[in-house]
Design a protein around this motif. Structure first.
Motif, PDB file in Angstrom:
ATOM      1  N   UNK A  71       0.829  -1.204   0.000  1.00 22.67           N
ATOM      2  CA  UNK A  71       0.000   0.000   0.000  1.00 22.67           C
ATOM      3  C   UNK A  71       0.867   1.259   0.000  1.00 22.67           C
ATOM      4  N   UNK A  72       2.048   1.166   0.623  1.00 18.02           N
ATOM      5  CA  UNK A  72       2.922   2.338   0.668  1.00 18.02           C
ATOM      6  C   UNK A  72       3.477   2.666  -0.715  1.00 18.02           C
ATOM      7  N   UNK A  73       3.832   1.673  -1.510  1.00 15.53           N
ATOM      8  CA  UNK A  73       4.316   1.956  -2.864  1.00 15.53           C
ATOM      9  C   UNK A  73       3.195   2.527  -3.729  1.00 15.53           C
ATOM     10  N   UNK A  74       1.961   2.048  -3.511  1.00 13.86           N
ATOM     11  CA  UNK A  74       0.827   2.657  -4.219  1.00 13.86           C
ATOM     12  C   UNK A  74       0.668   4.118  -3.830  1.00 13.86           C
ATOM     13  N   UNK A  75       0.787   4.381  -2.543  1.00 11.56           N
ATOM     14  CA  UNK A  75       0.665   5.753  -2.045  1.00 11.56           C
ATOM     15  C   UNK A  75       1.752   6.646  -2.642  1.00 11.56           C
ATOM     16  N   UNK A  76       2.983   6.150  -2.706  1.00 10.18           N
ATOM     17  CA  UNK A  76       4.100   6.930  -3.257  1.00 10.18           C
ATOM     18  C   UNK A  76       3.845   7.281  -4.718  1.00 10.18           C
ATOM     19  N   UNK A  77       3.369   6.303  -5.500  1.00  9.25           N
ATOM     20  CA  UNK A  77       3.076   6.567  -6.907  1.00  9.25           C
ATOM     21  C   UNK A  77       1.911   7.541  -7.052  1.00  9.25           C
ATOM     22  N   UNK A  78       0.925   7.418  -6.175  1.00 10.18           N
ATOM     23  CA  UNK A  78      -0.216   8.317  -6.228  1.00 10.18           C
ATOM     24  C   UNK A  78       0.214   9.758  -5.966  1.00 10.18           C
ATOM     25  N   UNK A  79       1.087   9.973  -4.976  1.00 11.73           N
ATOM     26  CA  UNK A  79       1.554  11.318  -4.672  1.00 11.73           C
ATOM     27  C   UNK A  79       2.382  11.886  -5.826  1.00 11.73           C
ATOM     28  N   UNK A  80       3.197  11.035  -6.457  1.00 13.15           N
ATOM     29  CA  UNK A  80       3.974  11.481  -7.616  1.00 13.15           C
ATOM     30  C   UNK A  80       3.057  11.896  -8.751  1.00 13.15           C
ATOM     31  N   UNK A  81       1.987  11.149  -8.918  1.00 14.95           N
ATOM     32  CA  UNK A  81       1.012  11.441  -9.965  1.00 14.95           C
ATOM     33  C   UNK A  81       0.316  12.773  -9.715  1.00 14.95           C
ATOM     34  N   UNK A  82      -0.049  13.032  -8.476  1.00 11.69           N
ATOM     35  CA  UNK A  82      -0.722  14.289  -8.141  1.00 11.69           C
ATOM     36  C   UNK A  82       0.245  15.468  -8.281  1.00 11.69           C
ATOM     37  N   UNK A  83       1.481  15.275  -7.846  1.00 14.16           N
ATOM     38  CA  UNK A  83       2.462  16.367  -7.924  1.00 14.16           C
ATOM     39  C   UNK A  83       2.824  16.726  -9.355  1.00 14.16           C
ATOM     40  N   UNK A  89       0.928  23.257  -6.660  1.00 13.92           N
ATOM     41  CA  UNK A  89       2.151  23.857  -6.138  1.00 13.92           C
ATOM     42  C   UNK A  89       2.813  22.928  -5.128  1.00 13.92           C
ATOM     43  N   UNK A  90       2.043  22.420  -4.177  1.00 11.54           N
ATOM     44  CA  UNK A  90       2.534  21.478  -3.169  1.00 11.54           C
ATOM     45  C   UNK A  90       1.471  20.415  -2.940  1.00 11.54           C
ATOM     46  N   UNK A  91       1.883  19.167  -2.912  1.00 13.04           N
ATOM     47  CA  UNK A  91       1.000  18.061  -2.545  1.00 13.04           C
ATOM     48  C   UNK A  91       1.713  17.253  -1.466  1.00 13.04           C
ATOM     49  N   UNK A  92       1.059  17.087  -0.342  1.00  8.14           N
ATOM     50  CA  UNK A  92       1.667  16.378   0.771  1.00  8.14           C
ATOM     51  C   UNK A  92       0.578  15.678   1.560  1.00  8.14           C
ATOM     52  N   UNK A  93       0.944  15.046   2.655  1.00  4.88           N
ATOM     53  CA  UNK A  93      -0.037  14.283   3.430  1.00  4.88           C
ATOM     54  C   UNK A  93       0.396  14.225   4.887  1.00  4.88           C
ATOM     55  N   UNK A  94      -0.534  13.871   5.740  1.00  7.73           N
ATOM     56  CA  UNK A  94      -0.244  13.752   7.156  1.00  7.73           C
ATOM     57  C   UNK A  94      -1.383  13.059   7.878  1.00  7.73           C
ATOM     58  N   UNK A 217      -3.285   9.568   6.520  1.00  4.01           N
ATOM     59  CA  UNK A 217      -4.742   9.556   6.387  1.00  4.01           C
ATOM     60  C   UNK A 217      -5.297  10.700   5.565  1.00  4.01           C
ATOM     61  N   UNK A 218      -4.567  11.799   5.456  1.00  2.00           N
ATOM     62  CA  UNK A 218      -5.124  12.979   4.805  1.00  2.00           C
ATOM     63  C   UNK A 218      -4.186  13.518   3.736  1.00  2.00           C
ATOM     64  N   UNK A 219      -4.782  13.892   2.608  1.00  2.00           N
ATOM     65  CA  UNK A 219      -4.059  14.521   1.513  1.00  2.00           C
ATOM     66  C   UNK A 219      -4.296  16.016   1.569  1.00  2.00           C
ATOM     67  N   UNK A 220      -3.222  16.783   1.399  1.00  2.00           N
ATOM     68  CA  UNK A 220      -3.323  18.236   1.370  1.00  2.00           C
ATOM     69  C   UNK A 220      -2.649  18.751   0.108  1.00  2.00           C
ATOM     70  N   UNK A 221      -3.357  19.615  -0.616  1.00  2.00           N
ATOM     71  CA  UNK A 221      -2.851  20.143  -1.878  1.00  2.00           C
ATOM     72  C   UNK A 221      -2.986  21.660  -1.866  1.00  2.00           C
ATOM     73  N   UNK A 222      -1.924  22.336  -2.210  1.00  6.24           N
ATOM     74  CA  UNK A 222      -1.999  23.781  -2.477  1.00  6.24           C
ATOM     75  C   UNK A 222      -1.853  23.965  -3.974  1.00  6.24           C
ATOM     76  N   UNK A 223      -2.879  24.524  -4.581  1.00  4.49           N
ATOM     77  CA  UNK A 223      -2.817  24.759  -6.018  1.00  4.49           C
ATOM     78  C   UNK A 223      -2.194  26.120  -6.288  1.00  4.49           C
ATOM     79  N   UNK A 224      -1.756  26.298  -7.497  1.00  2.33           N
ATOM     80  CA  UNK A 224      -1.153  27.575  -7.866  1.00  2.33           C
ATOM     81  C   UNK A 224      -2.238  28.665  -7.898  1.00  2.33           C
ATOM     82  N   UNK A 225      -1.884  29.889  -7.517  1.00  5.39           N
ATOM     83  CA  UNK A 225      -2.881  30.968  -7.465  1.00  5.39           C
ATOM     84  C   UNK A 225      -3.600  31.148  -8.796  1.00  5.39           C
TER      85      UNK A 225
END
Length: 399
Positions: A71-83, A89-94, A217-225
């Motif tokens: 599941x962690x490798x899936x998560x890593x690929x998913x974050x790369x895809x979103x970024x 601008x920034x995609x992260x999680x916590x 558990x949570x995805x956080x994204x800051x989009x460009x202005x």
């Protein structure tokens, strides 16, 4: 004025009751307003929040893993895809890293028999950068991110000072996390705390680094202005899933803000409706009372004008009578309000303790005094204008 002592007495009683109730209502309003206007120390503009979830074995659509995937490798690929989205601008999680979600992961840190309690937010350095978090000590966002990158803790300054009287004693010290003395972490900085919502006082936040190799558990994204529409149009179902890990509930932070604060805004609306109704009642009461008095005192007013009183003097006399009644009512209301505070009978749904140190009680008192004064002047204005236009000859011809 002394000849109308019965009506004056009832007007004073009415003013006392209305002023105490208005004072209570305005305390609720000011408590909410003051909390929402406090400096937050972070920026939530252009943010999107979503939940990171994973299909469990046996679920429909579950894809078995081999030895090299999880599941962690899936998560890593998913974050790369979103970024890779050009609008991001920034995609992260916590874990418990999103504001306006009303989550509470309460824990404590202990040092030298002193405990600090706070809402634990498990974050990455990019979470600090995403919120553009600030420090009351003047540290930059990047410096705070470096603290998390070193694996150290960041604590916040609570709004309620008695939650942590020795806050500074934790900085640059090793502390025990929770009740486990084997878990020792270093506190690296002081920052502002992420609030659960704007209408709630901050009682402390403990930022801890996100452990490696876990799916947060949570995805956080800051989009460009200015890219909000482009970002929404660029998303599709495939962008929000990789393997068994997927994103659900992705929405602008404003939608979570609105839903989490709905009850508070309803309370504020109700307070204002009740206050408006009471102020209309007091306005109509003074309007009717002084209109009746004007009709009863036509000859008296005419005599005063004949003996040299100006029309402004007549109007000033009416205003003075109203202000005297307000002053008497205020002197009676103040001990009642002091008693309500002393015996802790002020209970407003704002998560705050109201005592003599609360600025809200003084703001509310001043606002009630000014509001009632203006309403009394407005209630006297119409009959006062009529009194000023009395023709003395006409009024005195039947005497």
């Amino acid at each position: 004025m002394r000849n109308e002592w019965r009506s004056n007495m009832w007007m004073v009683i009415q003013l006392v009751i209305v002023s105490v109730i208005l004072w209570f209502l305005f305390i609720g309003v000011w408590s909410l307003v003051n909390m929402s206007m406090r400096f937050k120390g972070y920026d939530v503009s252009d943010l999107y929040i979503g939940d990171i979830k994973a299909l469990q074995e046996g679920s429909i659509g579950y894809q078995p893993y081999d030895d090299e995937h999880s599941a962690y490798t899936d998560y890593t690929l998913l974050m790369t895809q979103i970024r890779s989205n050009p609008n991001v601008e920034i995609a992260t999680a916590g874990i418990n890293a999103a504001t306006y979600r009303l989550n509470a992961y309460n824990t404590s840190i202990n040092s030298d028999s002193i405990a600090y309690y706070g809402n634990r937010r498990v974050v990455t350095p990019d979470v600090i950068r995403l919120y553009r978090l600030e420090s009351p000590d003047g540290l930059s966002t990047e410096q705070l991110a470096e603290v998390i990158e070193r694996g150290e803790l960041i604590i916040s300054r609570p709004d309620v000072s008695d939650d942590c009287d020795n806050l500074r004693s934790f900085i640059d010290k090793d502390v025990f996390v929770g009740n486990d003395s084997s878990v020792v972490r270093h506190v690296g900085a002081l920052a502002y705390g992420l609030r659960r919502k704007d209408y709630e006082p901050q009682r402390g936040v403990i930022y801890t680094p996100l452990p490696e190799n876990i799916v947060p558990a949570q995805l956080l994204i800051r989009i460009r202005p200015g890219r909000d529409m482009e970002f929404r149009e660029s998303l599709n179902t495939a962008d929000l899933r990789v393997g068994n890990v997927y994103i659900s509930g992705l929405a602008p932070i404003s939608s979570y803000q609105k839903s989490s604060q709905l009850n508070d805004e309803i309370n504020m609306r109700n307070y204002m409706i009740c206050a408006s109704f009471l102020m209309i009642v007091i306005f109509l009461g003074f309007l009717g009372t002084f209109w009746f008095r004007t009709q009863q005192r036509v000859e008296e007013i005419a005599v005063r004008i004949v003996n040299g009183a100006t029309r402004v003097d007549i109007f000033r006399r009416f205003i003075g009578e109203g202000m005297i009644l307000l002053c008497i009512a205020t002197l009676i209301a103040i001990p009642i309000e002091i008693m309500l505070i002393h015996y802790d009978l002020i209970a407003v749904d704002t998560y705050m303790i109201i005592n003599f140190k609360s600025i809200e009680i003084y703001q509310s008192f001043a606002f009630v005094l000014v509001s009632l004064g203006l309403l009394i002047v407005a209630g006297i204005w119409f009959p006062g204008r009529k009194a000023m236009n009395i023709n003395p000859a006409t009024a005195l011809k039947d005497l």
